[in-house]
Design a protein around this motif. Structure first.
Motif, PDB file in Angstrom:
ATOM      1  N   ASN A 134       0.854  -1.189   0.000  1.00  0.00           N
ATOM      2  CA  ASN A 134       0.000   0.000   0.000  1.00  0.00           C
ATOM      3  C   ASN A 134       0.890   1.240   0.000  1.00  0.00           C
ATOM      4  OD1 ASN A 134      -2.171   1.732   0.142  1.00  0.00           O
ATOM      5  ND2 ASN A 134      -2.364   1.544   2.380  1.00  0.00           N
ATOM      6  N   ILE A 135       1.196   1.741  -1.193  1.00  0.00           N
ATOM      7  CA  ILE A 135       2.104   2.881  -1.350  1.00  0.00           C
ATOM      8  C   ILE A 135       1.353   4.038  -1.977  1.00  0.00           C
ATOM      9  CG2 ILE A 135       4.176   3.720  -2.529  1.00  0.00           C
ATOM     10  CD1 ILE A 135       5.301   0.915  -2.392  1.00  0.00           C
ATOM     11  N   ASN A 136       1.462   5.205  -1.363  1.00  0.00           N
ATOM     12  CA  ASN A 136       0.882   6.410  -1.955  1.00  0.00           C
ATOM     13  C   ASN A 136       1.638   6.760  -3.229  1.00  0.00           C
ATOM     14  OD1 ASN A 136      -1.070   6.763  -0.052  1.00  0.00           O
ATOM     15  ND2 ASN A 136      -0.069   8.444   1.021  1.00  0.00           N
ATOM     16  N   ARG A 137       0.931   6.842  -4.328  1.00  0.00           N
ATOM     17  CA  ARG A 137       1.537   7.237  -5.600  1.00  0.00           C
ATOM     18  C   ARG A 137       0.938   8.568  -6.031  1.00  0.00           C
ATOM     19  NH1 ARG A 137       0.073   4.499  -9.724  1.00  0.00           N
ATOM     20  NH2 ARG A 137       1.992   4.705 -10.973  1.00  0.00           N
ATOM     21  N   GLY A 138       1.809   9.496  -6.443  1.00  0.00           N
ATOM     22  CA  GLY A 138       1.312  10.800  -6.872  1.00  0.00           C
ATOM     23  C   GLY A 138       0.759  11.625  -5.732  1.00  0.00           C
ATOM     24  N   ALA A 139       1.256  11.388  -4.540  1.00  0.00           N
ATOM     25  CA  ALA A 139       0.812  12.144  -3.356  1.00  0.00           C
ATOM     26  C   ALA A 139       1.877  12.004  -2.269  1.00  0.00           C
ATOM     27  CB  ALA A 139      -0.521  11.626  -2.846  1.00  0.00           C
ATOM     28  N   TYR A 140       1.899  12.967  -1.357  1.00  0.00           N
ATOM     29  CA  TYR A 140       2.839  12.876  -0.247  1.00  0.00           C
ATOM     30  C   TYR A 140       2.382  11.804   0.741  1.00  0.00           C
ATOM     31  CZ  TYR A 140       4.700  17.301  -2.022  1.00  0.00           C
ATOM     32  OH  TYR A 140       5.255  18.277  -2.810  1.00  0.00           O
ATOM     33  N   ARG A 141       3.339  11.314   1.506  1.00  0.00           N
ATOM     34  CA  ARG A 141       3.043  10.244   2.453  1.00  0.00           C
ATOM     35  C   ARG A 141       2.110  10.736   3.562  1.00  0.00           C
ATOM     36  NH1 ARG A 141       6.536  11.289   6.855  1.00  0.00           N
ATOM     37  NH2 ARG A 141       8.309  12.590   6.253  1.00  0.00           N
ATOM     38  N   ASP A 142       1.338   9.814   4.114  1.00  0.00           N
ATOM     39  CA  ASP A 142       0.453  10.139   5.238  1.00  0.00           C
ATOM     40  C   ASP A 142       0.778   9.267   6.444  1.00  0.00           C
ATOM     41  OD1 ASP A 142      -0.459   7.695   4.393  1.00  0.00           O
ATOM     42  OD2 ASP A 142      -2.414   8.409   3.705  1.00  0.00           O
ATOM     43  N   ASP A 143       2.025   8.781   6.477  1.00  0.00           N
ATOM     44  CA  ASP A 143       2.461   7.931   7.583  1.00  0.00           C
ATOM     45  C   ASP A 143       3.868   8.351   8.000  1.00  0.00           C
ATOM     46  OD1 ASP A 143       2.398   5.985   9.487  1.00  0.00           O
ATOM     47  OD2 ASP A 143       2.112   4.311   8.099  1.00  0.00           O
ATOM     48  N   GLU A 144       4.292   7.844   9.150  1.00  0.00           N
ATOM     49  CA  GLU A 144       5.651   8.111   9.620  1.00  0.00           C
ATOM     50  C   GLU A 144       6.656   7.481   8.658  1.00  0.00           C
ATOM     51  OE1 GLU A 144       6.215  10.013  12.189  1.00  0.00           O
ATOM     52  OE2 GLU A 144       4.126  10.179  12.849  1.00  0.00           O
ATOM     53  N   MET A 145       7.876   8.024   8.648  1.00  0.00           N
ATOM     54  CA  MET A 145       8.918   7.506   7.745  1.00  0.00           C
ATOM     55  C   MET A 145      10.216   7.342   8.515  1.00  0.00           C
ATOM     56  SD  MET A 145      10.215   6.536   4.864  1.00  0.00           S
ATOM     57  CE  MET A 145       8.926   6.865   3.658  1.00  0.00           C
TER      58      MET A 145
ATOM     59  N   VAL B 108      22.141  21.755  -2.092  1.00  0.00           N
ATOM     60  CA  VAL B 108      21.217  22.148  -1.015  1.00  0.00           C
ATOM     61  C   VAL B 108      19.845  21.539  -1.271  1.00  0.00           C
ATOM     62  CG1 VAL B 108      20.052  24.067   0.131  1.00  0.00           C
ATOM     63  CG2 VAL B 108      22.449  24.309  -0.548  1.00  0.00           C
ATOM     64  N   ALA B 109      19.366  21.638  -2.518  1.00  0.00           N
ATOM     65  CA  ALA B 109      18.035  21.133  -2.858  1.00  0.00           C
ATOM     66  C   ALA B 109      17.942  19.623  -2.634  1.00  0.00           C
ATOM     67  CB  ALA B 109      17.705  21.475  -4.309  1.00  0.00           C
ATOM     68  N   HIS B 110      18.962  18.904  -3.061  1.00  0.00           N
ATOM     69  CA  HIS B 110      18.936  17.448  -2.916  1.00  0.00           C
ATOM     70  C   HIS B 110      18.909  17.054  -1.444  1.00  0.00           C
ATOM     71  CE1 HIS B 110      19.431  13.307  -4.062  1.00  0.00           C
ATOM     72  NE2 HIS B 110      20.519  13.197  -3.311  1.00  0.00           N
ATOM     73  N   LEU B 111      19.756  17.664  -0.646  1.00  0.00           N
ATOM     74  CA  LEU B 111      19.787  17.365   0.785  1.00  0.00           C
ATOM     75  C   LEU B 111      18.456  17.720   1.444  1.00  0.00           C
ATOM     76  CD1 LEU B 111      21.222  16.681   3.474  1.00  0.00           C
ATOM     77  CD2 LEU B 111      21.988  19.068   3.530  1.00  0.00           C
ATOM     78  N   TRP B 112      17.953  18.920   1.177  1.00  0.00           N
ATOM     79  CA  TRP B 112      16.723  19.397   1.789  1.00  0.00           C
ATOM     80  C   TRP B 112      15.567  18.452   1.475  1.00  0.00           C
ATOM     81  CZ3 TRP B 112      15.416  25.329   1.455  1.00  0.00           C
ATOM     82  CH2 TRP B 112      14.309  25.622   2.265  1.00  0.00           C
ATOM     83  N   PHE B 113      15.444  18.062   0.216  1.00  0.00           N
ATOM     84  CA  PHE B 113      14.378  17.152  -0.196  1.00  0.00           C
ATOM     85  C   PHE B 113      14.507  15.808   0.506  1.00  0.00           C
ATOM     86  CE2 PHE B 113      12.697  13.809  -2.956  1.00  0.00           C
ATOM     87  CZ  PHE B 113      11.410  14.276  -3.208  1.00  0.00           C
ATOM     88  N   GLU B 114      15.723  15.274   0.562  1.00  0.00           N
ATOM     89  CA  GLU B 114      15.919  13.968   1.188  1.00  0.00           C
ATOM     90  C   GLU B 114      15.667  14.018   2.691  1.00  0.00           C
ATOM     91  OE1 GLU B 114      16.103  11.352  -0.549  1.00  0.00           O
ATOM     92  OE2 GLU B 114      16.456  12.352  -2.459  1.00  0.00           O
ATOM     93  N   VAL B 115      15.942  15.148   3.324  1.00  0.00           N
ATOM     94  CA  VAL B 115      15.640  15.296   4.756  1.00  0.00           C
ATOM     95  C   VAL B 115      14.130  15.239   4.984  1.00  0.00           C
ATOM     96  CG1 VAL B 115      15.653  16.935   6.677  1.00  0.00           C
ATOM     97  CG2 VAL B 115      17.750  16.520   5.402  1.00  0.00           C
ATOM     98  N   ILE B 116      13.369  15.917   4.143  1.00  0.00           N
ATOM     99  CA  ILE B 116      11.904  15.881   4.280  1.00  0.00           C
ATOM    100  C   ILE B 116      11.373  14.489   3.954  1.00  0.00           C
ATOM    101  CG2 ILE B 116       9.713  16.842   3.458  1.00  0.00           C
ATOM    102  CD1 ILE B 116      11.254  19.409   2.742  1.00  0.00           C
ATOM    103  N   HIS B 117      11.959  13.828   2.953  1.00  0.00           N
ATOM    104  CA  HIS B 117      11.559  12.479   2.541  1.00  0.00           C
ATOM    105  C   HIS B 117      10.038  12.412   2.391  1.00  0.00           C
ATOM    106  CE1 HIS B 117      14.527   9.346   1.967  1.00  0.00           C
ATOM    107  NE2 HIS B 117      13.608   8.424   2.194  1.00  0.00           N
ATOM    108  N   PRO B 118       9.481  13.175   1.448  1.00  0.00           N
ATOM    109  CA  PRO B 118       8.030  13.396   1.444  1.00  0.00           C
ATOM    110  C   PRO B 118       7.184  12.238   0.923  1.00  0.00           C
ATOM    111  CG  PRO B 118       9.041  14.502  -0.422  1.00  0.00           C
ATOM    112  CD  PRO B 118      10.165  13.968   0.409  1.00  0.00           C
ATOM    113  N   PHE B 119       7.814  11.267   0.234  1.00  0.00           N
ATOM    114  CA  PHE B 119       7.041  10.192  -0.382  1.00  0.00           C
ATOM    115  C   PHE B 119       7.224   8.864   0.353  1.00  0.00           C
ATOM    116  CE2 PHE B 119       7.880  12.965  -4.185  1.00  0.00           C
ATOM    117  CZ  PHE B 119       6.563  13.371  -4.368  1.00  0.00           C
ATOM    118  N   ASP B 120       6.253   7.978   0.159  1.00  0.00           N
ATOM    119  CA  ASP B 120       6.380   6.618   0.682  1.00  0.00           C
ATOM    120  C   ASP B 120       7.543   5.893   0.027  1.00  0.00           C
ATOM    121  OD1 ASP B 120       4.279   6.702   2.467  1.00  0.00           O
ATOM    122  OD2 ASP B 120       2.821   5.800   1.115  1.00  0.00           O
TER     123      ASP B 120
END
Length: 316
Positions: A137-148, A196-208
């Protein structure tokens, strides 16, 4: 938060500290090699130029998946990228959905390198590289709604390597990130902005799932916007060749005090390496063409097959 375990828990997040001037020489080297690579390709006739473009994109597509432990059939990726780019008539999309998906990502980043970053664009990129699954059950085309959490080890003995911001913070965090990214186009050297962008995005880790592949696509877009044309540098290849150090530097920056100087020192040099790898690949492809041109009609079927296998291994 004075005793924050993760950088996003700090009260001054996301106020990254670094000295931009320290990367002037490295960023100049990036521009010089990238321009030499672009000039080498532009000097070719149309068909060889298309073939080399596809070859470099295919190599990157395969490497960006290998970083995640995924193996792809090269011919499937070739067919998909050639079809999506409108090159090499007769080629069609691969039956392999993973190959088709990463091909769509690579093609979209190249064809729309100068468009602003948006939530919907990121959703499309993530959906492309994460095929629909009936097993998970992976969110596709949307940000995650669970802990990561990024963990290793078995149940009861696992180790937490990283914990991302909670799901109720993801959209706000991504709003902030996207606003910064779009506002800094042309205001920061490309390798610094990409790092900076790559690090920042990976820190947020927005997807499942798909965060690494999308994060590398963001870095490629940032480098292209700096150059003023789509980069063909082999960033994923450079990362894959230095994967252990890459993950260690990411981990250090994710746990750090907001000073990302060591991370940017590593990433900007890797951006230069990516252009040099691509330049070496182009020279190899041209040498291969000259070789087969010289021996055209002089090789029997067994010899031809043997050389095909040898050349398929690439410059190394």
């Amino acid at each position: 938060m004075r005793n924050a375990k993760w950088v996003w828990q700090r009260s001054d997040w996301p106020n990254f500290q670094y000295e931009e001037v320290d990367f002037t020489e490295t960023c100049g080297g990036f521009t010089a090699v990238a321009s030499r690579l672009a000039g080498r390709i532009e000097a070719l006739a149309e068909i060889p130029r298309q073939e080399i473009t596809v070859d470099l994109m295919v190599s990157e597509a395969i490497k960006t998946m290998e970083i995640e432990g995924e193996r792809l059939d090269r011919e499937s990726v070739v067919n998909s990228i050639a079809a999506l780019m409108g090159f090499l008539p007769g080629k069609g999309l691969a039956w392999d959905k993973k190959a088709e998906g990463v091909a769509r990502l690579m093609t979209d980043v190249r064809q729309h390198w100068n468009q602003p970053l948006t939530h919907n664009l990121l959703f499309a990129w993530q959906q492309a590289v994460v095929p629909e699954s009936y097993l998970y059950n992976i969110n596709r085309g949307a940000y995650r709604d669970d802990e990561m959490q990024i963990v290793s080890g078995g149940v009861g003995h696992y180790k937490v390597h990283y914990e991302a911001p909670p799901p109720d913070r993801v959209e706000v965090e991504m709003d902030h990130f996207i606003d910064w990214y779009n506002a800094t186009q042309g205001r920061l050297p490309g390798p610094v902005r990409a790092g900076v962008a790559h690090l920042w995005f990976e820190v947020i880790h927005p997807f499942d799932d798909g965060n690494g592949r999308v994060g590398r696509a963001i870095a490629d877009q940032a480098l292209s916007q700096d150059l003023g044309f789509p980069t063909l540098g082999c960033l994923a290849t450079a990362i894959e060749q230095n994967k252990k150090a890459y993950y260690q530097e990411l981990a250090n920056a994710s746990r750090g005090d907001g000073n990302i100087q060591p991370w940017l020192d590593f990433f900007t040099k890797m951006a230069v390496d990516a252009q040099q790898i691509a330049l070496k690949q182009v020279d190899f492809i041209l040498d291969k063409a000259r070789f087969f041109g010289r021996f055209s009609g002089k090789l029997n079927a067994r010899q031809q097959k043997t050389f095909d296998v040898v050349f398929r291994r690439g410059p190394d």
